[in-house]
Write an enzyme that holds these catalytic residues in place. Structure first.
Site, short mmCIF file in Angstrom:
data_model
loop_
_atom_site.label_atom_id
_atom_site.label_comp_id
_atom_site.label_asym_id
_atom_site.label_seq_id
_atom_site.Cartn_x
_atom_site.Cartn_y
_atom_site.Cartn_z
N LYS A 9 0.85 -1.19 0.00
CA LYS A 9 0.00 0.00 0.00
C LYS A 9 0.88 1.23 0.00
CE LYS A 9 -3.47 2.52 2.63
NZ LYS A 9 -4.46 2.48 3.71
N LYS A 26 -2.31 -1.61 -3.73
CA LYS A 26 -3.15 -0.41 -3.67
C LYS A 26 -2.29 0.83 -3.81
CE LYS A 26 -5.92 2.09 -0.35
NZ LYS A 26 -6.36 2.18 1.01
C1 PBG Z 1 -6.84 3.63 5.69
C2 PBG Z 1 -7.37 3.51 4.31
C3 PBG Z 1 -7.32 4.46 3.30
C4 PBG Z 1 -7.96 3.92 2.18
C5 PBG Z 1 -8.40 2.66 2.53
N1 PBG Z 1 -8.01 2.40 3.84
C6 PBG Z 1 -6.82 5.86 3.32
C7 PBG Z 1 -5.44 6.14 3.68
O1 PBG Z 1 -4.57 5.28 3.74
O2 PBG Z 1 -5.22 7.32 3.92
C8 PBG Z 1 -8.12 4.63 0.88
C9 PBG Z 1 -9.09 4.06 -0.08
C10 PBG Z 1 -9.45 4.95 -1.20
O3 PBG Z 1 -8.83 6.01 -1.45
O4 PBG Z 1 -10.40 4.61 -1.90
N2 PBG Z 1 -7.68 3.04 6.63
#
Ligand code: PBG
Length: 327
Positions: free
Chosen positions: A197, A251
């Site tokens: 991620k 991601k």
């Molecule tokens: C954190 C989380 C995020 C997303 C999913 N889980 C945001 C981040 O890391 O700031 C983002 C998903 C998206 O942008 O659709 N719990």
């Protein structure tokens, strides 16, 4: 052979011929629908930066899930917006917390008709918006945060989650969550690890969706990956697999197709990719202006993610993609 050899165009001549030789097919089975449920509202609330996506009430969530099941969607992942946030994000493990209530209701209404996943993090629940507890320098504390994730995992499993999806990027999160679940008698509850991620500019609309502002103009670069790095993603995936992940995720998705392909070559576990909020918003904005053909773009983007090697796609486009595929 006569010149020119027409071999490539021959197989593109008719729609039936093109379907016959298509290497990648998209189906409703490929989708995991991310959904937002907000505590204390009676009507769904639209999210301006995610046109077509809403913060659900418990009742509107159940109606939307019924529609998704009807369309053939097999899985969803839930995000909660609590009424109260605090330093630790304690609503993330409150048995009466918004996601836990939603999981219990969905489980009792839909039984095993749909795979229920909980996004497992505390950022939606903390007053400072970080994915863990902070020390006095404002840094996220890894090991103390793992304890919070363990509590949240048990709460989600108690409420009926089939899988938890840890998204906080703490070191050791998969192993510690696995141990907590097993220790609480939840060996059947799986882990979809947000393994690779990235700290991405593509999460902006999501933060509107969950009412999160990171304190003091902060960012998540101290725990999420640097987008300049690809090999590092393979290290992350290797660790999560060794720690007991059941499935792994990359991601964002469409800007990281190279990562999807490399991870695919590295693991035989099911591989998910998250087409995130900013990727969705860009597509919607261009389509709304008539600058691209939105329907065609939906299918092309999602198919590309699968072609790169993903088995499944978390996407806010899931419902409309099903309508397009079933048309
Ligand atoms: C954190 C989380 C995020 C997303 C999913 N889980 C945001 C981040 O890391 O700031 C983002 C998903 C998206 O942008 O659709 N719990």
């Amino acid at each position: 052979m006569t010149f020119p050899d027409r071999r490539m165009r021959r197989l593109r001549r008719t729609p039936a011929m093109r379907r016959l030789v298509a290497e990648t097919t998209l189906t409703p089975d490929d989708f995991i629908l991310p959904m937002f449920v907000r505590e204390g509202i009676e009507q769904p609330v639209p999210i301006d930066s995610l046109p077509g996506v809403v913060q659900h009430s418990q009742a509107s969530l159940r109606r939307a899930v019924a529609e998704a099941v009807e369309l053939g969607i097999n899985a969803l992942v839930l995000f909660g917006i609590p009424l109260n946030k605090d330093d630790e994000g304690s609503e993330a493990w409150n048995p009466e917390g918004v996601v836990q209530v939603a999981l219990r209701q969905l489980r009792s209404e839909f039984g095993d008709d749909i795979v229920l996943m909980g996004d497992l993090c505390v950022d939606e629940y903390t007053s400072h918006g970080h994915c863990g507890v902070l020390n006095d320098r404002g840094e996220v504390q890894n090991d103390l945060t793992l304890e919070l994730y363990q509590r949240a995992a048990i709460a989600q499993a108690n409420a009926g989650a089939d899988m938890v999806a840890p998204s906080g990027m703490m070191d050791g999160q998969v192993a510690s969550i696995r141990a907590a679940l097993d220790g609480a008698g939840h060996s059947d509850c799986g882990i979809l690890a947000y393994a690779a991620k990235y700290a991405s500019s593509m999460y902006g609309p999501f933060r509107d969706a969950v009412d999160v502002t990171i304190a003091d103009g902060g960012d998540r670069k101290g725990y999420q990956q640097d987008f300049r790095n690809a090999r590092e993603a393979l290290e992350e995936v290797g660790l999560d697999v060794a720690e007991g992940a059941d499935m792994v995720m990359v991601k964002p998705a469409s800007l990281y197709l190279d990562i999807i392909t490399r991870v695919r070559a590295e693991t035989n576990l099911p591989l998910a990719a998250y087409h995130v909020s900013g990727e969705y918003a860009m597509l919607k904005a261009a389509a709304a202006n008539g600058w691209i053909d939105g329907d065609a773009a939906v299918i092309e983007v999602l198919t590309s993610i699968k072609r790169a090697g993903a088995d499944m796609i978390l996407t806010y486009l899931a419902v409309e993609a099903c309508h397009l595929l079933n048309a």
